[in-house]
Design an enzyme around this catalytic site. Structure first.
Site, PDB file in Angstrom:
ATOM      1  N   CYS A 384       0.836  -1.222   0.000  1.00  0.00           N
ATOM      2  CA  CYS A 384       0.000   0.000   0.000  1.00  0.00           C
ATOM      3  C   CYS A 384       0.862   1.259   0.000  1.00  0.00           C
ATOM      4  O   CYS A 384       0.500   2.270   0.625  1.00  0.00           O
ATOM      5  CB  CYS A 384      -0.969   0.022   1.184  1.00  0.00           C
ATOM      6  SG  CYS A 384      -2.219  -1.243   1.080  1.00  0.00           S
ATOM      7  N   ALA A 385       2.007   1.161  -0.651  1.00  0.00           N
ATOM      8  CA  ALA A 385       2.875   2.336  -0.808  1.00  0.00           C
ATOM      9  C   ALA A 385       3.482   2.218  -2.196  1.00  0.00           C
ATOM     10  O   ALA A 385       4.707   2.159  -2.353  1.00  0.00           O
ATOM     11  CB  ALA A 385       3.933   2.368   0.290  1.00  0.00           C
TER      12      ALA A 385
END
Ligand code: PLP
Length: 454
Positions: A384-385
């Site tokens: 999620c980055a």
């Protein structure tokens, strides 16, 4: 009888081994999992950065309170009053844990994502937002309705401060502004210069929100010392996986904003208006943004974790974590094919979170084999980055790979207060064996994930 002491059993004493304190007792240490090669093995939970196991102490506190559970704030009964006191005590515990200013408020949310979205909805008109592209999506995406500036990934903490200062120097200081910074990266584990970034923001008249999701489980956080305006974090990363999160800090922007959710609890009075509609007077304070029946168990669990970590001592926990990091780094250093991902350099201070790739290995394949053949739970992916991981890997965001091809994502190993040495040692041994001897099993891609052939 005070509610906080009534439901707080004494913590289990931690036996020290030499100078390194023992891990704190957590649930799940006796869980075994099946191996694809046959038999069962104790599960090594090394994905704390996603969700940490519950502290035994948190579980005990919940069990002690559960029979007394009641609705909060509006019930006349004894258990409602007890539960209300417990819920409000949890707020004070969190405020103490974060060393909040006297006039700060603690709002219970569902998670860090929820907390940052709440703040995003409360931005004053015309607010500018500054955020590094390296942030977790929870800190990157909520501001898109605002005038947001995404800052390039810096290659050192000092460069981060300079990048922010440059961006803020160009801003219109007549407008309100918010800087969103992370405490510790969920990808590299590296610590960000929060105090310096907050000072740069303050010097330009901007405010700061700290995404402390990966920081509070590892280090004491002082709102006063860091001089940030808000802190957001999640209970499930802080050994209290019961659905609660926190947004703590300044009351003014939130007090002036429309409630995050409209409903009971957030409303003081509601009446039919002369025009036939419904008129409402909203609550002030935390209640304004906590509409609906709150998660009392979650708040109690989160407060219990705050107390347990405070009593264990941040310094003792840091000693243990440095020890585990030392074991991990030394073990991985023996595998030349391993490349650790870093923004600020290999020796930059970090928490117990580390991502890496292995030459010749697809990361999903490696993570699947660690699970299936060794019973070790890590994570693979972009965490999620996406912008950060693509920048660190030098990969094309549109790229895709199957099990057998090169790495387009990374493996992340993460641990914390409940991790025994044994789990980290098993992990480095398993990586070494897999890289030198190869996987024992065959794997295929199914729905984008690597899974063992059945
Ligand atoms: N910020 C960081 C740095 C994180 O690592 C995470 C979760 O991994 C989040 C925010 C979002 O946390 P949650 O999923 O609990 O909302």
């Amino acid at each position: 009888m005070s509610v906080s002491t009534a439901f707080a059993p004494a913590p289990a004493p931690a036996a020290a081994t030499g100078a390194v304190p023992a891990p704190l007792p957590v649930l799940g240490r006796d869980v075994t999992v099946p191996l694809v090669t046959g038999g069962e093995v104790g599960y090594a939970a090394l994905d704390y950065a996603a969700s940490a196991p519950a502290l035994q102490r948190v579980w005990d506190d919940i069990a002690a309170y559960a029979p007394y559970y009641g609705s909060v704030h509006r019930g006349a009964g004894h258990l409602s009053q007890l539960s209300t006191e417990l819920f409000e005590n949890a707020r004070r515990t969190v405020a103490d844990f974060l060393d909040c200013r006297d006039d700060d408020q603690v709002i219970f949310t569902r998670s860090t994502t929820d907390s940052l979205n709440l703040l995003a909805r409360a931005l004053p008109a015309g607010c500018e937002v500054f955020v590094f592209e390296t942030e977790h999506h929870a800190a990157l995406l909520p501001w898109r309705a605002a005038d947001v500036t995404f800052l390039d990934a810096p290659r050192s903490p000092a460069a981060a401060v300079r990048t922010l200062q440059r961006a803020l120097a160009a801003r219109d200081t007549a407008r309100p502004a918010l800087v969103c910074v992370t405490g510790a990266s969920n990808v590299t584990g590296e610590l960000w210069p929060v105090r310096e970034l907050a000072a740069a923001a303050r010097a330009s008249g901007a405010r700061t929100v700290l995404d402390a999701a990966q920081l509070v489980p590892h280090q004491a956080v002082s709102v006063r010392e860091l001089d940030v305006d808000w802190v957001a974090f999640s209970g499930h990363k802080l050994y209290a996986p019961f659905g609660s999160g926190v947004l703590a800090g300044r009351a003014d922007w939130l007090g002036a904003a429309e409630p995050y959710l409209a409903g009971g609890g957030a409303s003081r009075t509601v009446a039919r208006g002369a025009d036939g509609g419904v008129e409402v007077e909203w609550q002030d304070g935390a209640a304004r943004h906590e509409a609906g029946s709150p998660n009392v168990i979650g708040a109690h669990a989160l407060a219990s974790a705050c107390r347990a970590l405070t009593e264990a001592g941040p310094e003792a926990l840091a000693v243990r974590e440095r020890h585990l990091l030392g074991l991990l780094r030394a073990g991985l250093a023996e595998v030349p094919e391993v490349r650790v991902l870093t923004l600020f350099g290999e020796d930059a201070p970090r928490v117990g979170v580390l991502s890496f790739v292995v030459d010749g290995w697809n990361s999903s394949h490696l993570a699947a084999a660690l699970s299936a053949e060794y019973g070790i739970g890590v994570r693979d992916g972009l965490f999620c980055a996406h912008p950060l991981v693509h920048a660190l890997l030098g990969t094309d965001p549109a790229g895709r790979a199957g099990c057998g091809t090169g790495s387009l994502n990374a493996v992340r190993v993460s641990f914390g207060a409940g991790t025994p040495d044994e789990d980290v040692l098993r992990f480095v041994t398993a990586v070494r064996e897999l890289v030198t001897r190869g996987a024992k099993w065959t794997y295929r891609t199914e729905n984008g994930r690597c899974v063992p052939e059945s």
